[in-house]
Design an enzyme around this catalytic site. Structure first.
Site, mmCIF file in Angstrom:
data_model
loop_
_atom_site.group_PDB
_atom_site.id
_atom_site.type_symbol
_atom_site.label_atom_id
_atom_site.label_comp_id
_atom_site.label_asym_id
_atom_site.label_seq_id
_atom_site.Cartn_x
_atom_site.Cartn_y
_atom_site.Cartn_z
ATOM 1 N N ARG A 241 0.944 -10.853 6.991
ATOM 2 C CA ARG A 241 1.194 -9.629 7.755
ATOM 3 C C ARG A 241 2.577 -9.101 7.382
ATOM 4 O O ARG A 241 3.545 -9.869 7.269
ATOM 5 C CB ARG A 241 1.146 -9.894 9.264
ATOM 6 N N GLU A 270 0.966 0.386 7.587
ATOM 7 C CA GLU A 270 -0.103 0.589 6.611
ATOM 8 C C GLU A 270 -0.920 1.816 6.979
ATOM 9 O O GLU A 270 -1.208 2.002 8.167
ATOM 10 C CB GLU A 270 -1.022 -0.644 6.569
ATOM 11 N N HIS A 289 -3.707 -4.053 1.026
ATOM 12 C CA HIS A 289 -4.286 -4.990 2.007
ATOM 13 C C HIS A 289 -5.730 -5.360 1.629
ATOM 14 O O HIS A 289 -6.677 -5.043 2.346
ATOM 15 C CB HIS A 289 -4.218 -4.395 3.420
HETATM 16 C C1 DGY Z 1 -7.700 -10.171 8.357
HETATM 17 O O1 DGY Z 1 -8.923 -10.343 8.483
HETATM 18 O O2 DGY Z 1 -6.910 -10.454 9.263
HETATM 19 C C2 DGY Z 1 -7.225 -9.654 7.038
HETATM 20 O O3 DGY Z 1 -5.895 -9.318 7.046
HETATM 21 C C3 DGY Z 1 -8.050 -8.479 6.542
HETATM 22 O O4 DGY Z 1 -9.273 -8.893 6.127
#
Ligand code: DGY
Length: 331
Positions: A241, A270, A289
Site C-alpha cells: 500500500r 491512486e 496497482h
Molecule cells: C488487494 O486485493 O488488496 C490488492 O491490492 C489488489 O488486488
C-alpha cells in the site's frame, strides 16, 4: 417469492455475476470504472449485500443508505482499509475479503520489479524502441547489479512475503526479514530466512520489499530517517500500500540518490495525479496497482468474493471474514 437485492459496484468476472444471479436480484452498474459515492448511495437502497472493490469507500453513509437489510460487504480485494470495519461490526454487517489468493501473482510482480530495476529492463527496452541502439554490444551498456547472491529484505513475512522468499531462494539471495512477530525456527529454516530488526533490515538490504498489510500503525513507516539508513545502491519495492511510504520523502531520496531506485505498484493517491513528481524521475519503475492482475487470479478473486457474499446470506461461514467476532451469529 421476491429475491433479495444485492449490489455489485462495477464490472467483474462474469462467472461470479452469473453465480450470484442464480440467487439474487443483482444490481450491476456494468461499468469498469468505480461508481461515485452519489451513484452508490442510490444503488444500495435496501440491498442485503454489496460486492465492492478497493476503490470504493464503504462508510457509514453507504451503510445508512443501504438500510437495515444490509448483512454483508464482500470486497474483491485482500486489503480492506476502504471499509469502515468498526461501523460495519457495530451494525452486525459481515466484511469479507479474497484472502491470500493473490499472493503468488503479487510475488511474481514483485520479482518482476526486482529484475526490471536491477537489470534496467525498462530503460533498455525504451533505448531499443527509440532507435538509440546504434553501436551494437558495448562493455558498459546498461550495467545493472546482481540479484544472484544479493540481500533481499522483506518487510512483513506473511503470505505474499513468503511467496517472495520462495522465489528469492531460486536466485540464491540472502533473505532477511522483519515482522510483527518472529516466525518459528522451523518455518525460518524451511524458507531460509533470517529475522533481523527493522534497523538492520534497512541497513543491509540490497532490495527492500514491502509486504506488510496497511494499518494506522505503519502509515509512513518508511520516511526520511529510514530512507537515509538504506544503502545508496539499494532498491525499494512496494506492492503493498502506498501510504506505508512517505512519498514526498521518497522523492527526495530518489532525487538525492540516498537510494538507487524504487519499483512501485501502489501510491498514496491512486491513480497517480498527472504532473506528480514521481513521474519526472528516471530511477523509478511505476505500475498501476496490478499486483493481482492476472486472468487466473482475478477470476478466482471474483468467484471467492461472490461465494463469500452468498455464504453469509445463506448463514454459512465465508472463506475469509474480517470481523470474526460476528462468526458466532452465523447459523
Ligand atoms: C488487494 O486485493 O488488496 C490488492 O491490492 C489488489 O488486488
Amino acid at each position: 417469492m421476491e429475491r433479495k437485492k444485492i449490489f455489485i459496484t462495477r464490472k467483474i468476472n462474469s462467472i461470479a455475476v452469473e453465480l450470484l444471479k442464480n440467487y439474487y436480484d443483482v444490481i450491476l452498474t456494468n461499468k469498469t470504472d468505480s461508481p461515485t459515492k452519489n451513484v452508490m448511495i442510490k444503488k444500495v437502497k435496501n440491498v442485503y449485500g454489496i460486492l465492492c472493490t478497493l476503490s470504493e469507500k464503504i462508510d457509514s453513509d453507504i451503510m445508512d443508505a443501504a438500510g437495515s437489510n444490509l448483512k454483508v460487504i464482500s470486497t474483491l480485494s485482500t486489503g480492506y482499509e476502504h471499509i469502515d470495519i468498526g461501523e460495519a461490526t457495530k451494525r452486525g454487517i459481515y466484511v469479507t475479503t479474497t484472502g491470500n489468493i493473490l499472493s503468488e501473482a503479487t510475488a511474481d510482480l514483485t520479482f518482476g520489479l526486482i529484475l526490471a530495476l536491477s537489470r534496467k529492463i525498462v530503460e533498455g527496452h525504451l533505448y531499443v524502441i527509440d532507435g538509440k541502439w546504434q553501436k551494437g554490444w558495448a562493455p558498459d551498456l546498461f550495467l545493472g547489479s546482481n540479484i544472484y547472491g544479493s540481500t533481499l529484505g522483506i518487510l512483513g513475512l506473511g503470505n505474499i512475503g513468503t511467496a517472495v522468499a520462495k522465489r528469492a531462494n531460486g536466485f540464491n539471495m540472502n533473505i532477511i526479514y522483519t515482522n510483527r512477530h518472529q516466525l518459528s525456527k522451523s518455518i525460518e529454516n524451511k524458507l531460509n530466512v533470517t529475522y533481523v530488526t527493522f534497523d538492520q533490515l534497512l541497513k543491509n538490504s540490497d532490495f527492500l520489499s514491502i509486504h506488510t498489510s496497511f494499518d494506522k500503525d505503519n502509515f509512513h513507516l518508511i520516511d526520511s530517517i529510514e530512507l537515509k539508513k538504506m544503502k545508496k545502491t539499494s532498491f525499494l519495492i512496494n506492492t503493498s500500500r502506498g501510504s506505508i511510504i512517505n512519498e514526498i520523502s521518497l522523492i527526495k531520496a530518489l532525487k538525492n540518490k540516498w537510494i538507487a531506485g524504487a519499483g512501485l505498484d501502489v501510491f498514496e493517491k491512486e491513480p497517480l495525479p498527472n504532473q506528480h513528481e514521481l513521474l519526472k524521475l528516471k530511477n523509478v519503475i511505476l505500475l498501476p496497482h496490478i499486483g493481482s492482475a492476472t486472468v487466473q487470479t482475478r477470476n478466482q478473486m471474483s468467484e471467492v468474493a461472490a461465494i463469500n457474499l452468498h455464504n453469509i446470506l445463506s448463514k454459512k461461514k465465508p472463506l475469509y471474514l474480517v470481523n470474526r467476532e460476528l462468526l458466532q451469529n452465523l447459523g
